[in-house]
Design an enzyme around this catalytic site. Sequence first.
Site, short mmCIF file in Angstrom:
data_model
loop_
_atom_site.label_atom_id
_atom_site.label_comp_id
_atom_site.label_asym_id
_atom_site.label_seq_id
_atom_site.Cartn_x
_atom_site.Cartn_y
_atom_site.Cartn_z
N ASN A 117 0.90 -1.09 0.12
CA ASN A 117 -0.05 -0.02 -0.05
C ASN A 117 0.96 1.26 -0.06
O ASN A 117 1.31 1.64 0.89
CB ASN A 117 -0.99 -0.09 1.31
N LYS A 160 0.15 4.14 -0.25
CA LYS A 160 -0.47 5.55 0.29
C LYS A 160 -0.21 6.77 -0.59
O LYS A 160 -0.44 6.40 -1.71
CB LYS A 160 -0.08 5.92 1.61
N HIS A 216 -9.39 1.62 4.26
CA HIS A 216 -8.16 1.47 5.00
C HIS A 216 -8.36 2.55 6.44
O HIS A 216 -9.22 3.43 6.26
CB HIS A 216 -6.96 2.06 4.14
N GLU A 268 -6.85 4.72 7.50
CA GLU A 268 -6.61 6.18 7.18
C GLU A 268 -7.85 6.76 6.48
O GLU A 268 -8.16 7.94 6.70
CB GLU A 268 -5.18 6.23 6.43
N GLU A 324 -5.61 -4.86 10.25
CA GLU A 324 -4.77 -3.84 10.30
C GLU A 324 -5.11 -3.24 11.94
O GLU A 324 -5.66 -2.24 11.72
CB GLU A 324 -4.79 -2.93 9.45
N GLY A 373 2.41 2.21 10.74
CA GLY A 373 2.96 3.32 10.57
C GLY A 373 3.95 3.50 11.91
O GLY A 373 4.73 4.71 12.09
N SER A 378 3.16 -2.17 10.32
CA SER A 378 4.56 -2.32 10.45
C SER A 378 5.16 -3.59 10.11
O SER A 378 6.27 -4.20 10.93
CB SER A 378 4.91 -1.79 12.09
P1 PGA Z 1 2.77 0.29 7.85
O1 PGA Z 1 1.17 0.47 6.91
O2 PGA Z 1 3.16 -1.01 7.09
O3 PGA Z 1 3.54 1.48 7.33
O4 PGA Z 1 2.37 0.06 9.03
C1 PGA Z 1 0.35 -0.72 6.80
C2 PGA Z 1 -0.96 -0.02 6.15
O5 PGA Z 1 -1.10 1.14 6.42
O6 PGA Z 1 -1.62 -0.50 5.21
#
Ligand code: PGA
Length: 233
Positions: free
Chosen positions: A6, A8, A91, A93, A157, A163, A193
Site C-alpha cells: 500500500n 498511500k 483503510h 486512514e 490492521e 506506521g 509495521s
Molecule cells: P505500515 O502501513 O506497514 O507502514 O504500518 C500498513 C498499512 O497502513 O497498510
Amino acid sequence: MLIAGNWKMYKGPAEAAVFCRALRDAGLPEDVDVVVCPPYVSLEAAVQALAGTEIGVFAQSCHWEAEGAFTGEVSAAMLHEVGAYGTLVAHSERRQWFGETDESAAARVRTALAEGLDVIACVGETLAEREAGETEAVLRRQVGVLEHDDNLVIAYEPVWAIGTGKTATPAMAQEAHETIKSLLDVPVLYGGSVKPENAAELLAQPAVDGALVGGASLDVDSFAAICRAAVTS
Ligand code: PGA
C-alpha cells in the site's frame, strides 16, 4: 500467500514506473501473489510497467456509485478501464481522515466486486479499543457488514500498529484472524509495521494468509524481501 504493498500518498507516475520495472526484475517468488496499490494518478503507469507479469495493480479506494456528482471520487469502472485488477477499501486512514464508515465501506466493497474487481477490505481496532477490551466487538462490527465473496480478502490492521513501528505479536495476529475467519470464511492479511525482519514469523501463523505492507513496500528491496519471506512461511 498474498503480499500487497500500500503506497498511500507516495510515488507519482514517473516514480511508480521506475519502481515497477525494478520489481519486475527483483526475482519475486512464483508461488506468492504480489500486488501494488499506487495512488490513482499512478495506476496507469504501474499497469503499463507490469504488463505481462503476474504482479497485480490495485487502487486504494473506489466510490460506491457507478457515476455521478461526487467531486474527487473515482468509480470502479474507471479503475477497471485503466487496468486495475482490484482495490483496497476502508483503510483505517480512510476511516480516520475521510469519514469512511462501516456502511460506506460495505457499499464500496459491493460495487467494486460487482464491477469484477478484487477487493482487500481493511478492518482493525484502535489502541483505545484494544485497551478497553473491545477488539473482538470492533472486528465483529466491521466484518459484520461484509458478505462472503470469492474475490474478497480482509486485511486485519490494528490501527495502533500502522506506521508506528509497533507490530502485533504473532499470537495477537493469529487470535484476531481467527475471530475474523469465524465471521467470514475469506483469506485474511495482516498489516501494521510489517518489515523484512518480522514478516516470516507473522506469516507463519496458520490464520495469516499474507500481508498488507505500507512503509516497507516503498522500497523494492524490502518489499521483495517480504515477498520472499512469504515462501518459507
Ligand atoms: P505500515 O502501513 O506497514 O507502514 O504500518 C500498513 C498499512 O497502513 O497498510
